[in-house]
Enzyme design. Structure first.
Site, mmCIF file in Angstrom:
data_model
loop_
_atom_site.group_PDB
_atom_site.id
_atom_site.type_symbol
_atom_site.label_atom_id
_atom_site.label_comp_id
_atom_site.label_asym_id
_atom_site.label_seq_id
_atom_site.Cartn_x
_atom_site.Cartn_y
_atom_site.Cartn_z
ATOM 1 N N ALA A 156 0.805 -1.231 0.000
ATOM 2 C CA ALA A 156 0.000 0.000 0.000
ATOM 3 C C ALA A 156 0.831 1.271 0.000
ATOM 4 O O ALA A 156 0.425 2.292 -0.552
ATOM 5 C CB ALA A 156 -0.933 -0.010 1.204
ATOM 6 N N THR A 214 0.094 5.109 -1.585
ATOM 7 C CA THR A 214 -0.335 6.229 -0.737
ATOM 8 C C THR A 214 0.218 7.562 -1.247
ATOM 9 O O THR A 214 -0.433 8.597 -1.124
ATOM 10 C CB THR A 214 0.089 6.025 0.731
ATOM 11 O OG1 THR A 214 1.477 5.692 0.783
ATOM 12 C CG2 THR A 214 -0.718 4.923 1.387
ATOM 13 N N PHE A 264 -4.726 0.766 4.425
ATOM 14 C CA PHE A 264 -5.675 0.191 5.379
ATOM 15 C C PHE A 264 -5.194 0.280 6.822
ATOM 16 O O PHE A 264 -5.981 0.403 7.735
ATOM 17 C CB PHE A 264 -5.929 -1.285 5.030
ATOM 18 C CG PHE A 264 -6.930 -1.463 3.929
ATOM 19 C CD1 PHE A 264 -8.025 -2.282 4.095
ATOM 20 C CD2 PHE A 264 -6.787 -0.797 2.731
ATOM 21 C CE1 PHE A 264 -8.967 -2.442 3.078
ATOM 22 C CE2 PHE A 264 -7.706 -0.953 1.711
ATOM 23 C CZ PHE A 264 -8.794 -1.778 1.892
ATOM 24 N N GLN A 301 0.643 -6.089 -3.901
ATOM 25 C CA GLN A 301 -0.547 -6.395 -3.113
ATOM 26 C C GLN A 301 -1.660 -5.391 -3.422
ATOM 27 O O GLN A 301 -2.754 -5.491 -2.885
ATOM 28 C CB GLN A 301 -0.204 -6.349 -1.622
ATOM 29 C CG GLN A 301 0.866 -7.355 -1.218
ATOM 30 C CD GLN A 301 1.351 -7.140 0.201
ATOM 31 O OE1 GLN A 301 0.676 -7.519 1.156
ATOM 32 N NE2 GLN A 301 2.505 -6.524 0.349
ATOM 33 N N HIS A 319 -3.584 -9.622 -5.083
ATOM 34 C CA HIS A 319 -4.926 -9.424 -4.551
ATOM 35 C C HIS A 319 -5.932 -8.974 -5.603
ATOM 36 O O HIS A 319 -7.000 -8.473 -5.273
ATOM 37 C CB HIS A 319 -4.881 -8.432 -3.379
ATOM 38 C CG HIS A 319 -4.070 -8.939 -2.222
ATOM 39 N ND1 HIS A 319 -3.371 -8.098 -1.371
ATOM 40 C CD2 HIS A 319 -3.842 -10.200 -1.793
ATOM 41 C CE1 HIS A 319 -2.750 -8.847 -0.451
ATOM 42 N NE2 HIS A 319 -3.015 -10.114 -0.703
ATOM 43 N N CYS A 339 -19.347 -11.378 -14.123
ATOM 44 C CA CYS A 339 -20.651 -11.868 -13.687
ATOM 45 C C CYS A 339 -20.455 -13.238 -13.038
ATOM 46 O O CYS A 339 -19.798 -14.113 -13.596
ATOM 47 C CB CYS A 339 -21.593 -11.990 -14.887
ATOM 48 S SG CYS A 339 -23.143 -12.853 -14.480
ATOM 49 N N CYS A 397 -27.829 -11.090 -17.665
ATOM 50 C CA CYS A 397 -28.384 -12.413 -17.378
ATOM 51 C C CYS A 397 -28.997 -12.487 -15.981
ATOM 52 O O CYS A 397 -29.605 -13.493 -15.611
ATOM 53 C CB CYS A 397 -27.304 -13.489 -17.528
ATOM 54 S SG CYS A 397 -26.132 -13.565 -16.154
#
Length: 243
Positions: free
Chosen positions: A24, A28, A35, A103, A121, A129, A152
């Site tokens: 992350a 940033t 997180f 990640q 990730h 779908c 659908c």
């Protein structure tokens, strides 16, 4: 120039099989919230904890709540690649960097020009779908309302690895192969707190381990070079010699 930056430059100049493993902290600096930092999503207040909202079981049982959070906090298309993303793409183009293992789910490495990006990730830029498998792009999800559904009738799911879900086997195998073969492994912008992703570091058997992160990580003591500075700031000082 700082002696640690000089050392990093020497490592990069002297090797042509480098792998980058990031988290992350790489994003940033582009304005995407992480997180776990003090200002991260886990320290903000919602009706449910973010860890709960971002779980597979919650997605299935409360898709309306999931998508409120998802559109609000996960779909960010205003961020631009920063110095770290751009330098990594440059290093790949120069034949130095063999893979970016990330990640993050924000597509910023690809936007910067990186070709070999292994997304542990998943990505918010891919969606499918759950009934018929049809693909949907970022814009479709951004402009959808309520629980997005396919023609659908099936519910659309982001190709993002939620809590309770396993990582993609092929991505893991490719990451292990890249790390195992690397001469230099640069870990950047990650606290190495998320498993099984962080466990991939154990496969490194190369010449030098570099850790670039503002806060401490469990791998600091194993690092041949430890730089506790913002990753974009570090990479902006690196020069790339094109072949």
């Amino acid at each position: 120039m700082d002696e640690k930056i000089v050392k990093l430059q020497e490592l990069i100049d002297g090797h042509d099989n480098i792998v980058f493993f990031g988290g992350a902290g790489v994003s940033t600096e582009s304005g995407i919230p992480d997180f776990r930092s003090q200002d991260g999503l886990y320290h903000q207040k919602y009706d449910f904890p973010p860890e709960t909202i971002l779980s597979h079981s919650f997605f299935l049982s409360h898709p309306d709540e999931f998508y409120k959070f998802y559109r609000d906090k996960m779909l960010c298309d205003t961020a631009k690649p920063n110095a770290a993303h751009l330098k990594l793409a440059e290093l790949e183009k120069a034949g130095k960097l063999k893979a970016v293992i990330t990640q993050n789910i924000d597509n910023l490495h690809q936007m910067a020009g990186s070709q070999k990006v292994l997304e542990l990730h998943g990505s918010v830029y891919r969606n499918h779908c759950m009934r018929c498998g049809k693909s949907f792009d970022f814009a479709h999800m951004k402009h959808s309302t309520g629980v997005p559904r396919c023609e659908c009738g099936g519910m659309i799911k982001p190709d993002v690895v939620l809590y309770e879900e396993g990582l993609d086997t092929n991505t893991i195998e490719e990451s292990v192969r890249a790390i195992s073969n690397a001469q230099i492994l640069i870990i950047g912008g990650t606290s190495l707190a998320v498993y099984p992703a962080a466990g991939l570091i154990d496969y490194f058997r190369g010449e030098a381990l570099v850790v670039i992160n503002k806060s401490s990580t469990p791998r600091d003591r194993n690092a041949d070079l430890l730089i506790k500075e913002p990753i974009g700031q570090v990479f902006s000082q690196i020069k790339v010699n094109q072949k």
